[in-house]
Design a protein around this motif. Structure first.
Motif, PDB file in Angstrom:
ATOM      1  N   ARG A 245      38.871  41.532  45.810  1.00 43.93           N
ATOM      2  CA  ARG A 245      37.415  41.601  45.162  1.00 43.93           C
ATOM      3  C   ARG A 245      37.557  42.789  42.997  1.00 43.93           C
ATOM      4  O   ARG A 245      37.661  42.301  42.258  1.00 43.93           O
ATOM      5  CB  ARG A 245      36.223  41.679  45.050  1.00 43.93           C
ATOM      6  N   ARG A 247      40.242  43.525  42.134  1.00 46.33           N
ATOM      7  CA  ARG A 247      41.234  42.539  40.742  1.00 46.33           C
ATOM      8  C   ARG A 247      40.225  42.053  39.954  1.00 46.33           C
ATOM      9  O   ARG A 247      40.794  42.141  38.634  1.00 46.33           O
ATOM     10  CB  ARG A 247      42.378  42.002  41.614  1.00 46.33           C
ATOM     11  N   MET A 248      39.451  40.875  40.857  1.00 45.43           N
ATOM     12  CA  MET A 248      39.098  40.229  39.717  1.00 45.43           C
ATOM     13  C   MET A 248      37.901  40.654  38.982  1.00 45.43           C
ATOM     14  O   MET A 248      37.813  39.919  37.846  1.00 45.43           O
ATOM     15  CB  MET A 248      38.668  38.934  40.857  1.00 45.43           C
ATOM     16  N   GLN A 249      37.898  42.190  39.652  1.00 43.71           N
ATOM     17  CA  GLN A 249      36.988  41.977  38.673  1.00 43.71           C
ATOM     18  C   GLN A 249      36.766  42.585  37.311  1.00 43.71           C
ATOM     19  O   GLN A 249      36.093  42.520  36.147  1.00 43.71           O
ATOM     20  CB  GLN A 249      35.683  43.063  39.164  1.00 43.71           C
ATOM     21  N   GLY A 251      39.922  41.607  36.364  1.00 49.63           N
ATOM     22  CA  GLY A 251      40.322  40.567  35.321  1.00 49.63           C
ATOM     23  C   GLY A 251      39.574  40.041  33.944  1.00 49.63           C
ATOM     24  O   GLY A 251      40.010  39.360  33.560  1.00 49.63           O
ATOM     25  N   ASN A 252      38.746  39.521  35.038  1.00 48.76           N
ATOM     26  CA  ASN A 252      37.468  39.327  34.571  1.00 48.76           C
ATOM     27  C   ASN A 252      36.641  40.086  33.619  1.00 48.76           C
ATOM     28  O   ASN A 252      36.252  39.594  31.738  1.00 48.76           O
ATOM     29  CB  ASN A 252      35.738  38.604  35.346  1.00 48.76           C
ATOM     30  N   LEU A 253      37.031  41.164  33.642  1.00 50.15           N
ATOM     31  CA  LEU A 253      36.479  42.329  31.991  1.00 50.15           C
ATOM     32  C   LEU A 253      37.623  42.297  31.128  1.00 50.15           C
ATOM     33  O   LEU A 253      37.335  42.435  30.384  1.00 50.15           O
ATOM     34  CB  LEU A 253      36.516  43.624  32.711  1.00 50.15           C
ATOM     35  N   HIS A 255      39.680  40.113  30.364  1.00 53.55           N
ATOM     36  CA  HIS A 255      39.423  38.272  29.306  1.00 53.55           C
ATOM     37  C   HIS A 255      38.399  38.342  28.780  1.00 53.55           C
ATOM     38  O   HIS A 255      38.330  37.937  27.455  1.00 53.55           O
ATOM     39  CB  HIS A 255      39.235  37.721  30.615  1.00 53.55           C
ATOM     40  N   SER A 256      37.383  39.419  29.209  1.00 51.84           N
ATOM     41  CA  SER A 256      35.558  39.394  28.331  1.00 51.84           C
ATOM     42  C   SER A 256      36.145  40.358  27.383  1.00 51.84           C
ATOM     43  O   SER A 256      35.341  39.520  26.280  1.00 51.84           O
ATOM     44  CB  SER A 256      34.765  39.623  29.168  1.00 51.84           C
ATOM     45  N   ARG A 298      40.756  49.987  39.248  1.00 56.62           N
ATOM     46  CA  ARG A 298      41.803  48.942  39.450  1.00 56.62           C
ATOM     47  C   ARG A 298      42.819  49.603  40.716  1.00 56.62           C
ATOM     48  O   ARG A 298      42.131  49.812  41.968  1.00 56.62           O
ATOM     49  CB  ARG A 298      42.709  48.222  39.758  1.00 56.62           C
TER      50      ARG A 298
END
Length: 464
Positions: A245, A247-249, A251-253, A255-256, A298
């Motif tokens: 979770r 790592r996904m957050q 990555g999302n940040l 990417h944004s 992370r």
């Protein structure tokens, strides 16, 4: 002192309990056997007493006559402790009768107050004869004729017989109980070792997870241990979901923010030279800051994860090969033990060591040396919590003065503007090391240049 071994604890308790139980049993059985032997001894004396009573009478001359045959040679051997004696009472003045073993000696008679007769008009008491034998005497008084003439009848036996019998039995009993006790402890030990085998299998399962060979504890465990294995597997799964979770957050940040920063960099090219350089430098600094703080988030999410681990040697070999290709005129020496495993993500190891190698290659004249080995924790309070590895990167370049080392670790600070770079590498290395509860420091190297020292958490057999 507390005993930490479960096996030793159980064996210690079993030993104490077995010792107390067997001693109690030994004392109880010995006491019961003594009572039984003494009752048998008293019965023997009573039977011999009435044998004497039946063998003695009064003759025509008013004297005591009789020759009791008790079937025991000890009554005819002197001073054996086995005696019989018949003495007249009251006005009856006949000569007493005695066994050959007693001879001319006599037996002491205790007062009735000290030892009264029982309901069968008998009394038992102990005495010591002239030969020093401890004897037990049974006594009664019998009226022998119609004229009321009576006599005191006594028979004694040597108590040494009782003690020898009891000693013989007690020796055999203690030997038997000792064999039972030792055998019981051995069986208990084997049962405990066999019973704790599943815990050893669970430990090996955890060790396989630590080494990265498995992702959960596998196997069929007893009902008492299976819940523990299930909870550990659930904890590992929860930890894995937490890391994923995070790592996904991250990555999302990333990417944004990637697109807005790229737009800023593109727009900076359309501006004038002065404004464009300002916007470009600030956008690049923002990009580096975002990357740094995303890495810190992370790392914080996975720092205590049991899944964060990587072999150090393959990572350093791969980085060294890259640096050799990029810096063909520089010699890169690698001295690392193959059994070092860091409790870190591989990409974080590549980040910190890669920055140090790149910095060393930038300033080295001809040589860069990398070493790694186990060491003490950076903080004494962390002693025993985990293993630690020291990573040293040294070069033979100009190095830094003591007052320049502090400046070099500041974010964005570049001491040599002639060399390419952003000035963020060493500060990123320090931040990552601190996030993993390690340490980072710079000093003068033996080669003459800069010496970078990292202390990072490791996975060892002792900390599994």
């Amino acid at each position: 002192m507390r005993v930490k071994s479960l096996t030793l604890r159980v064996l210690l308790l079993a030993t104490v309990w077995s010792t107390v139980a067997l001693l109690t049993i030994a004392l109880a059985i010995s006491a019961l056997y003594r009572q039984s032997v003494e009752r048998g001894f008293n019965s023997l004396l009573r039977a011999q007493l009435y044998n004497v009573v039946n063998s003695v009478s009064i003759d025509d001359d008013a004297g005591l006559i009789g020759s009791p045959s008790l079937g025991d040679l000890r009554f005819s051997q002197p001073l054996t402790g086995w005696y019989w004696l018949v003495e007249p009472l009251g006005n009856f003045s006949a000569a007493p009768l005695a066994s050959t073993s007693l001879g001319t000696n006599n037996l002491d008679v205790p007062a009735l107050v000290q030892q009264p007769f029982d309901q069968n008009y008998e009394r038992f008491y102990e005495a010591t004869d002239t030969a020093g034998n401890r004897i037990r005497i049974v006594e009664t008084e019998i009226v022998l004729d119609e004229e009321g003439r009576a006599a005191r009848f006594r028979v004694s036996g040597n108590l040494e017989v009782v003690e020898e019998e009891i000693s013989f039995f007690t020796t055999r009993l203690n030997l038997a109980l000792l064999v039972v006790g030792v055998g019981g402890l051995m069986i208990n030990g084997l049962a405990i070792i066999y019973g704790l085998k599943p815990l050893d299998r669970a430990r090996r399962g955890l060790e396989r997870i630590r080494r990265g060979e498995a992702e959960r504890i596998e196997g069929d465990f007893p009902s008492e241990i299976q819940p523990l294995a299930n909870e550990i597997n659930a904890l590992i799964e929860s930890n894995r979901r937490l890391v994923e979770r995070a790592r996904m957050q991250v990555g999302n940040l990333a990417h944004s923010l990637k697109t807005p920063i790229a737009v800023l960099l593109n727009e900076a090219r359309t501006l004038g030279k002065t404004q464009g350089e300002v916007v470009t430098s600030q956008a690049q600094a923002m990009q580096a800051q975002v990357t740094s703080y995303l890495n810190r988030a992370r790392i914080a999410a996975q720092r205590d994860s049991v899944l964060a681990r990587a072999d150090l040697l393959p990572v350093l070999e791969r980085l060294t090969r890259v640096m050799r290709k990029l810096n063909t005129e520089t010699e890169f020496v690698l001295d690392v033990s193959p059994d070092l495993v860091l409790a870190m993500e591989q990409q974080d190891i590549e980040e910190v060591v890669g920055n140090l190698l790149e910095n060393a290659a930038r300033f080295a004249r001809t040589r860069v040396v990398t070493r790694a080995a186990y060491t003490q924790p950076p903080d004494p309070s962390q002693e025993g919590r985990k293993g630690w590895v020291e990573v040293l990167v040294e070069d033979d370049g100009p190095g830094l003065a003591p007052d320049e080392i502090g400046e070099a670790l500041k974010r964005g600070r570049r001491l040599d503007e002639s060399k390419p770079g952003t000035g963020l590498g060493l500060s990123i290395v320090k931040e990552i090391a601190v996030e993993y509860q390690g340490s980072f420091e710079l000093s003068r190297a033996e080669l003459g240049g800069l010496r970078a020292r990292l202390v990072l958490p490791a996975v060892t057999k002792d900390t599994a």
